[in-house]
Motif scaffolding. Structure first.
Motif: not given
Length: 920
Positions: A405-422
């Protein structure tokens, strides 16, 4: 009275199941602070003591405290209500210093929250906080859930007053609220501070806003400044500008007597339609022949209104209307969201940052309880977890998935939309399964909620929306900039992407335009260097466009050539007085070096790849990129031809010699890195090959390095006499070629040999000579090496105070260089010197910190240091006991660099002595 905040309760102590939350804060605390000045501290302290006493007396558990606010949890709703009543009575009865009037508002809500990572998560927490925020000082508000549990068991004389349903900020469903009336306290309060009391058209948000407390406070504070009437929230698509603007508008609503209005501009592309869109929201009709702009100005001229203009990037020419409105309407405020600034004189910009990422303290691998706490406290990961639970209610953070989960958030640059989609993908795959697929994140992050705008249903569509708004010249520069990995300088753009091949204007103007449009980020480093970068999600889109254009291969070759030239400029400086500055610069460019090496490998250009790897291997060594550096050197040594000359005649012969010299340096670098990893067999083989090749071409400087390195290996094997022979020949060659740094290297080796023999006087002589020379030459790295070894000698002589001072100086130099291996050696020395009864736990933690550094680098302890480290471990294990010793080691491994330095500062302070004066 003491107001010390208790530490956060352990997760095991938190009430579970049905829990009642109590939130409190002081009304008008900022105004009170301004009025009282330093006396406010006394008021705050006494308020804390009074409330803590009331809450504790009724079984409340303090979950969190921030400033004047409390977050308390109760296992029974009746206890929570009794505690709130007791707290209000205590505040009302107290005589406050300086005649202060202190009023506390309280809100209670009961639910079944989840406990994760040591704290509560879920909507129940947000609902309780919003209920408290709706009230007035002295008021106690209850949710319908809490009322249902307590209405037949109220404190003596208390009664409940139904206040009806109210829309609370940030919550979709209205809440029926009740007020707890106490016979001895005021019961008349003004209207609740809810959205129902505001003149507004703010849309109801389907989910709470996570992790933006600081940004909301920042924007509110900006609007509190008298000169700020136009504030533009900027950032790339998916960063959360609209959601932040809506939250701020709701929070600020009561400041604007004539209303807060949201104007969605996403459906229009013609700037001429902006005035009509605003007028429609304000229900303003065009009158006769009067221009609509004039009608808007007349309508808003005497009104205190906040307009939220959303998605302004596609109608930027309408900025002239904004300027006209601000000029004609002195009480009007405008909050704008845009991917591009409006460029008005009155404009203030607030770049919306990505969500803060988790900061995990343990090495990669399976998660730990500490990791769970860190992730729970991270806004980015909290958003992921909340959205994952919406998609799959049984989703939980665990030690198995927390790192993914932590690495996913990092790879998505902390972008809220990207995190929600993931997060929505947890329906069909675990975070662990999702993580490797994020190498092509734009392909994975699709199918967003249907109630999102069409352009935000996939991450690619969101970025394409910005791309469509660019001019052809901007679009060309945008895709070419994708060639840079990890950021770049203006100089690099001018070298790799100069004006030409269809690109017009100036590089600086092109960059500035993309910064204004939130596709490129600009930031200033601590040393004043300006760098530019793209979020990786945006860069992935730009790379797709670059590949589609057919320019990718040409640009990669030009990019690699530029960074090879930069590395070769840096190489001689890595052992000189400017090494710190160059090491910092190379670290910043490490992503670009990796990209250039990858291109060299993929294109079969081993000669260029070897040039780059040889030029920066000392950077890899000093900054601890040991495994990576060794891998690149071995790859390029295999790929590069033995004869990489391309010319005929004399030039070809010179190229052959230069190529051989480069290969010899590459073998030496690979051997050094292998030695750090404890692979002595490969190290010896590489050093022997480097020595033979150096002697073949008459390169005495390279031969001196190989001789010294072979001597180190022999010394590690216990053959001191043979090692000294190698070192003395290395010293003679180094003096002959006039290489001061190499002379210092040989002197350290001879000093270590004398130390191993127990000849402390000779060891001190060699090491002092080295230290003097390195200080004159400005070599901080080898000054640190000399200091560490002098510390060993002083400690062996029982001069512990002096040894500590030497180790600490070495630590400071190494930290400044980012030289983590020598930081670890310094910490080992301090631990060994400070391992007495008073410092045993501290010493064990320092050993753990040193182990942690080496673990992250894939390196072992220096062979010269190993006997002392093992001896120190045995002594500390005996002094502390096995369990306490192992716990201290683990605590040390988890320390941040700042905490390590603080721990070192707590070590025994060295006391200068006359006999030490000449040591350094």
């Amino acid at each position: 009275m003491s107001d010390a905040s208790p530490s956060a309760p352990p997760a095991s102590a938190l009430p579970v199941g049905t829990v009642t939350f109590l939130f409190t804060d002081m009304e008008h605390s900022t105004a009170l602070l301004q009025a009282l000045g330093e006396r406010y501290v006394t008021v705050l302290s006494e308020q804390r003591v009074l409330l803590r006493g009331a809450f504790a007396a009724h079984g409340g558990l303090e979950v969190d405290t921030q400033g004047d606010a409390f977050f308390i949890a109760f296992g029974r709703a009746e206890d929570a209500v009794a505690a709130a009543a007791a707290g209000q009575r205590a505040v009302a009865a107290h005589t406050w210093p300086a005649g202060a009037s202190v009023r506390v508002r309280m809100g209670l809500h009961t639910g079944t929250p989840m406990v994760s990572g040591g704290g509560y998560v879920g909507l129940d927490v947000h609902r309780a906080a919003r209920i408290a925020a709706a009230g007035h000082g002295g008021q106690i508000l209850l949710s319908s859930a809490t009322r249902a549990l307590v209405e037949r068991d109220l404190p003596t004389g208390a009664a409940l007053r139904d206040l009806g349903e109210h829309r609370l900020k940030d919550l979709r469903q209205p809440e029926r609220l009740s007020q707890l009336n106490l016979p001895d306290l005021p019961t008349d309060f003004g209207p609740l501070k809810t959205l129902d009391q505001l003149s507004h058209n703010l849309p109801v948000q389907p989910t709470p806003l996570f992790g933006r407390e600081r940004e909301v406070a920042d924007v509110e504070a900006l609007f509190g400044q008298p000169d700020v009437r136009l504030l533009t929230l900027t950032g790339p698509g998916g960063i959360g500008k609209t959601r932040l603007a809506l939250q701020v508008a709701a929070e600020l609503g009561e400041r604007f007597a004539d209303g807060v209005f949201f104007i969605d501009l996403s459906a229009i592309a013609d700037p001429a339609l902006v005035a009509a869109t605003i007028a429609r929201v304000l229900r303003l009709r065009e009158l006769g022949e009067r221009p609509l702009n004039e009608s808007l100005c007349l309508h808003l001229a005497g009104r205190h209104v906040l307009l939220v203009l959303d998605n302004f990037e596609q109608v930027v020419p309408a900025a002239s209307l904004v300027a006209e409105l601000l000029s004609a309407c002195p009480s009007l405020h405008l909050l704008v969201t845009s991917r591009e600034v409006l460029r008005l004189q009155s404009e203030h910009e607030y770049p919306v940052p990505p969500l803060a990422l988790p900061n995990l303290t343990t090495p990669p691998g399976r998660g730990t309880p500490a990791d769970l706490v860190a992730v729970t406290q991270s806004p980015a990961a909290t958003l992921f977890v909340e959205r994952a639970r919406a998609a799959r209610p049984d989703f939980r953070l665990s030690e198995a998935n927390v790192r993914a989960v932590a690495e996913i958030c990092a790879r998505l640059d902390g972008l809220p939309l990207a995190i929600e989609l993931a997060a929505a993908r947890v329906k069909v795959m675990t975070p662990q399964a999702m993580l490797p697929r994020l190498s092509r994140r734009l392909m994975l992050l699709t199918d967003g909620p249907r109630d999102l705008p069409t352009r935000q249903r996939t991450l690619r569509d969101t970025i394409a929306w910005s791309d469509d708004l660019l001019t052809e010249n901007e679009r060309l520069m945008f895709r070419r900039l994708a060639i840079f990995a990890g950021g770049w300088t203006l100089e690099a753009v001018e070298g790799v992407c100069p004006i030409g091949r269809g690109l017009t204007g100036s590089v600086l103007d092109g960059l500035a335009s993309l910064v204004d449009k939130s596709l490129v980020r600009e930031h200033e480093e601590n040393d004043g260097e300006t760098r530019f970068s793209m979020l990786e999600t945006i860069r992935e889109y730009a790379i797709e466009r670059l590949e589609a254009s057919g320019e990718g291969d040409v640009l990669r070759a030009e990019h690699a050539a530029y960074y090879v030239a930069l590395a070769e400029r840096a190489e001689p400086a890595l052992t000189g007085p400017d090494q710190s500055e160059w090491l910092t610069r190379l670290e910043r460019e490490h992503g670009n070096f990796r990209a250039a090496l990858a291109w060299a490998r993929e294109s079969g250009n081993g000669a260029l790849g070897l040039r780059l790897a040889v030029a920066i291997w000392r950077f890899w060594y000093t900054h601890g990129h040991v495994s990576e550096g060794l891998g690149w050197l071995e790859t390029m040594l295999v790929m590069a031809p033995e004869d990489d000359g391309e010319d005929d005649g004399e030039d070809a012969a010179e190229d052959v010699v230069a190529g051989a010299a480069r290969r010899a340096r590459g073998l030496y670098g690979a051997a050094t890195l292998a030695n750090i990893q404890g692979d002595d067999n490969h190290a010896s083989e590489f050093f022997e090959r480097s020595l033979a090749l150096s002697r073949d071409i008459g390169d005495n400087a390279a031969a001196a390095g190989a001789l010294n390195a072979l001597g180190v290996l022999v010394l590690q094997g216990g053959d001191v006499d043979r090692a000294i022979t190698y070192f003395e020949e290395s010293l003679a060659l180094s003096r002959a070629v006039g290489d001061a740094w190499a002379v210092g290297r040989a002197l350290v080796s001879l000093g270590q040999s004398a130390y191993v023999r127990g000849d402390h006087a000779r060891a001190t002589s060699y090491l002092r000579e080295c230290l003097d020379l390195m200080r004159r030459e400005g070599s901080q790295s080898y000054s640190a090496v000399a200091l560490i070894n002098l510390g060993h000698v002083m400690r062996a002589q029982g001069r512990h105070d002096r040894a500590l001072a030497l180790y600490r100086e070495a630590l400071d130099l190494s930290q400044g260089l980012g030289d983590r291996l020598r930081m670890a050696r310094s910490l080992d020395g301090i631990a060994a010197t400070d391992a007495g009864p008073d410092g045993a736990t501290r010493a064990a933690m320092l050993l753990g910190a040193a182990d942690g550094i080496r673990d992250t680098l894939g390196a072992g302890a220096h062979p010269i240091d190993r006997p002392t480290i093992e001896s120190t471990r045995r002594d500390l294990r005996a002094a502390l006991g096995v369990e306490m010793f192992e716990r201290a080691l683990a605590d040390g491994r988890a320390l941040s660099p700042e905490a390590v330095i603080h721990l070192v500062d707590a070590s025994a302070t060295p006391t200068p002595r006359p006999e030490d004066a000449a040591d350094t």
